[in-house]
Design a protein around this motif. Sequence first.
Motif, PDB file in Angstrom:
ATOM      1  N   ASP A   1      31.723  37.870  46.443  1.00 29.38           N
ATOM      2  CA  ASP A   1      31.152  37.151  47.594  1.00 29.38           C
ATOM      3  C   ASP A   1      31.202  35.645  47.381  1.00 29.38           C
ATOM      4  N   GLN A   2      31.183  35.218  46.124  1.00 30.59           N
ATOM      5  CA  GLN A   2      31.203  33.783  45.825  1.00 30.59           C
ATOM      6  C   GLN A   2      32.615  33.184  45.861  1.00 30.59           C
ATOM      7  N   ILE A   3      33.640  34.051  45.750  1.00 30.74           N
ATOM      8  CA  ILE A   3      35.011  33.531  45.687  1.00 30.74           C
ATOM      9  C   ILE A   3      35.872  33.965  46.867  1.00 30.74           C
ATOM     10  N   VAL A   4      35.325  34.774  47.767  1.00 25.22           N
ATOM     11  CA  VAL A   4      36.137  35.330  48.853  1.00 25.22           C
ATOM     12  C   VAL A   4      36.715  34.233  49.741  1.00 25.22           C
ATOM     13  N   ASP A   5      35.985  33.130  49.913  1.00 26.60           N
ATOM     14  CA  ASP A   5      36.507  32.048  50.748  1.00 26.60           C
ATOM     15  C   ASP A   5      37.773  31.447  50.142  1.00 26.60           C
ATOM     16  N   PHE A   6      37.809  31.301  48.797  1.00 25.00           N
ATOM     17  CA  PHE A   6      38.993  30.781  48.118  1.00 25.00           C
ATOM     18  C   PHE A   6      40.157  31.752  48.276  1.00 25.00           C
ATOM     19  N   LEU A   7      39.898  33.044  48.111  1.00 27.20           N
ATOM     20  CA  LEU A   7      40.951  34.050  48.218  1.00 27.20           C
ATOM     21  C   LEU A   7      41.532  34.094  49.625  1.00 27.20           C
ATOM     22  N   GLU A   8      40.691  34.025  50.616  1.00 25.83           N
ATOM     23  CA  GLU A   8      41.166  34.060  52.007  1.00 25.83           C
ATOM     24  C   GLU A   8      41.961  32.803  52.346  1.00 25.83           C
ATOM     25  N   LYS A   9      41.535  31.662  51.821  1.00 24.97           N
ATOM     26  CA  LYS A   9      42.222  30.406  52.127  1.00 24.97           C
ATOM     27  C   LYS A   9      43.593  30.342  51.468  1.00 24.97           C
ATOM     28  N   ASN A  10      43.703  30.820  50.208  1.00 27.39           N
ATOM     29  CA  ASN A  10      44.941  30.655  49.440  1.00 27.39           C
ATOM     30  C   ASN A  10      45.857  31.862  49.491  1.00 27.39           C
ATOM     31  N   GLY A  11      45.343  32.997  49.945  1.00 30.20           N
ATOM     32  CA  GLY A  11      46.175  34.115  50.346  1.00 30.20           C
ATOM     33  C   GLY A  11      47.051  34.766  49.293  1.00 30.20           C
ATOM     34  N   TYR A  12      48.199  35.266  49.763  1.00 31.74           N
ATOM     35  CA  TYR A  12      49.135  36.043  48.963  1.00 31.74           C
ATOM     36  C   TYR A  12      50.507  35.917  49.603  1.00 31.74           C
ATOM     37  N   LEU A  13      51.534  36.340  48.893  1.00 28.30           N
ATOM     38  CA  LEU A  13      52.891  36.333  49.443  1.00 28.30           C
ATOM     39  C   LEU A  13      53.100  37.585  50.302  1.00 28.30           C
ATOM     40  N   LEU A  14      53.749  37.407  51.451  1.00 31.09           N
ATOM     41  CA  LEU A  14      54.129  38.545  52.287  1.00 31.09           C
ATOM     42  C   LEU A  14      55.522  38.299  52.847  1.00 31.09           C
ATOM     43  N   LEU A  15      56.454  39.215  52.528  1.00 35.25           N
ATOM     44  CA  LEU A  15      57.816  39.165  53.049  1.00 35.25           C
ATOM     45  C   LEU A  15      58.028  40.334  53.990  1.00 35.25           C
TER      46      LEU A  15
ATOM     47  N   GLY B   1      47.299  29.223  45.927  1.00 40.90           N
ATOM     48  CA  GLY B   1      46.328  28.935  44.881  1.00 40.90           C
ATOM     49  C   GLY B   1      46.145  30.146  43.983  1.00 40.90           C
ATOM     50  N   VAL B   2      45.456  29.949  42.855  1.00 42.44           N
ATOM     51  CA  VAL B   2      45.319  31.026  41.882  1.00 42.44           C
ATOM     52  C   VAL B   2      43.909  31.034  41.307  1.00 42.44           C
ATOM     53  N   VAL B   3      43.418  32.242  40.997  1.00 41.82           N
ATOM     54  CA  VAL B   3      42.153  32.399  40.288  1.00 41.82           C
ATOM     55  C   VAL B   3      42.461  32.466  38.796  1.00 41.82           C
ATOM     56  N   ARG B   4      41.817  31.599  38.023  1.00 42.55           N
ATOM     57  CA  ARG B   4      41.965  31.583  36.562  1.00 42.55           C
ATOM     58  C   ARG B   4      40.679  32.135  35.957  1.00 42.55           C
ATOM     59  N   THR B   5      40.775  33.270  35.281  1.00 41.45           N
ATOM     60  CA  THR B   5      39.600  33.937  34.730  1.00 41.45           C
ATOM     61  C   THR B   5      39.602  33.858  33.210  1.00 41.45           C
ATOM     62  N   ASN B   6      38.414  33.629  32.649  1.00 41.15           N
ATOM     63  CA  ASN B   6      38.299  33.668  31.186  1.00 41.15           C
ATOM     64  C   ASN B   6      36.967  34.268  30.765  1.00 41.15           C
ATOM     65  N   CYS B   7      36.986  34.954  29.618  1.00 34.82           N
ATOM     66  CA  CYS B   7      35.763  35.237  28.865  1.00 34.82           C
ATOM     67  C   CYS B   7      36.040  34.666  27.476  1.00 34.82           C
ATOM     68  N   ILE B   8      35.544  35.256  26.414  1.00 29.60           N
ATOM     69  CA  ILE B   8      35.840  34.711  25.086  1.00 29.60           C
ATOM     70  C   ILE B   8      37.247  35.105  24.636  1.00 29.60           C
ATOM     71  N   ASP B   9      37.566  36.392  24.715  1.00 27.29           N
ATOM     72  CA  ASP B   9      38.897  36.862  24.311  1.00 27.29           C
ATOM     73  C   ASP B   9      39.882  36.890  25.472  1.00 27.29           C
ATOM     74  N   CYS B  10      39.376  36.783  26.709  1.00 29.43           N
ATOM     75  CA  CYS B  10      40.203  36.948  27.918  1.00 29.43           C
ATOM     76  C   CYS B  10      40.843  38.338  27.931  1.00 29.43           C
ATOM     77  N   LEU B  11      40.063  39.341  27.511  1.00 27.23           N
ATOM     78  CA  LEU B  11      40.551  40.716  27.479  1.00 27.23           C
ATOM     79  C   LEU B  11      39.660  41.632  28.312  1.00 27.23           C
ATOM     80  N   ASP B  12      38.461  41.915  27.838  1.00 31.00           N
ATOM     81  CA  ASP B  12      37.664  43.009  28.368  1.00 31.00           C
ATOM     82  C   ASP B  12      36.944  42.650  29.668  1.00 31.00           C
TER      83      ASP B  12
END
Length: 565
Positions: A365-379, A391-402
């Motif tokens: 709910d906190q990021i949906v506006d960014f996702l809707e604005k920056n979209g996806y590729l459609l051919l 645009g892109v979402v960059r996610t991290n935790c400590i290991d960037c795994l789990d």
Amino acid sequence: MMERAESGQKLYTRMRLWEFPDQYVIEPTDGSCGSSLAVNKADGSMNLIDEVPECSSIRVPKIRIIFGVIGMLKLVAGPYLIVITDRECVGSYLGHPIYKATSLKIFPCDQYVTNSNAEQKRVETEFSGLLNVAEKTSGLYFSYDSNLTLSAQRLHDLGDESKLLPLWRQAEPRFLWNNYMLEVLIDNKLDPYLLPVVQGSFQNFQAAIGKEIVDVTLIARRCTRRNGTRMWRRGADSDGYVANFVETEQIVQMNGFTSSFVQVRGSIPFLWEQVVDLTYKPKFEIVRPEEAPRVVERHFLDLRKKYGSVLAVDLVNKHGGEGRLSEKYANAMHRVISDDVRYLHFDFHKICGHVHFERLSILYDQIVDFLEKNGYLLLNEKGEKMKEQTGVVRTNCIDCLDRTNVTQSMIGRRMLEIQLRRIGVFGAEETISSHTNFDESYKILWANHGDEISIQYSGTPALKGDFVRFGKRSIQGILDDGWNSLARYYLNNFSDGTKQSLPVALALVLIGFFLALMSLRQARYDLRHLFFSILWASLSVAIGAFVKANGRIFCKRPRLNKPRS
């Protein structure tokens, strides 16, 4: 203007490697009429020959089938030829077959090693041992026809001239795993032998939704910059390149439509490290903290150039050592936050705990506006771009795994539902969960994806994988996480770059605790056993404390790169 590749010049898909006493000869056997490649065993020099040399009773070669040349790796005494000896077709990417390298073989070109001095021979022996590990490198994928290093959007945006170039010239260097090893082949203009390879993951499935067949692909491209294993490669270097940076692309194809959505993950982008010292969670150490703002700025400048707008989602804890890293990250982000760069902290463990991962809907709910604005590729069916990702979402935790994989799978699921509604497969309120077979395949897709990335970085499958795989936490999943956590502890401390003295210390600690436990079990019969139990436990703790205090002596660590002047 870029020069054109020679017409009809394709990569060789199957070859025969002849091992003569003085040279290796690689002969195309896929129906191509190209020249064979001769590699000198003494110095690794290469040249094309029209025919394979004749055999004799004295000159009897070993022969094996290979499926690609990884490249040449030069060490102290000489170069080594690396080839793919077995492969597995794992699916298709935009209509082209994709293969996983299931077996590599390394051939030395070091017949002059006898002329090396003692020190060169010693170093060469150490490097040769590392090459044995390289033969077991996991997660290597390749295609003879398609550029796996580029997302569908970047492939679509390539100019006509670029599309005529050999695959290695189209490749994105960040994700070209054998970039360095191809240099000798490039210098010798051996385009048909130049096979681009990526490390990461490739998962694919097809499922029916009503009368429609939907094809879903998930690709992970692991960056070659600041590569390494967990604990031993953390944070960023002075140029802003981060550890465990992975580009993940989710592609859906149906009725001629192609839609793609890209996410990225990567370590917290400033200089920090953890020195392994036998503790379960070594302390986090921020290195040259005054440089953090500049390093963060470089990292996000690079992301903006490549992906457009960036939303940084930080999943680490707000307390303890993780909290110090998060605070430093948030403070450094103040200099780069703009209309194109956002930062959002989401305390995954505090909000979701260990079982309530459905609460990730709060994050969505906190990021949906960014996702809707920056979209996806459609051919569309004609390959025309109807929509693009900006645009892109960059996610991290400590290991960037789990935590990262659980979060990215949630974002990917929501975006796939939006894409399927746009294509016309789903109704306005329809979700993936309402299609059981599709839902199960999709969960397995992301779980396998997370496991493969985790194995490359930590040596074990991902934690929390039961939620990704089954949509809920289970007792078995929690037990598996416990086992994998212990395995990571062992690998971090005693396998990934440490000296042999550490396994000895571990053995002493474990023996001490075992004897303490056995004595404690007998204490109810004889108080002397209680004394010995305390004694053995104390000795174990003392050994552990000593090793922790001298962790920097026991552990070999690579030095952080110095900033460029």
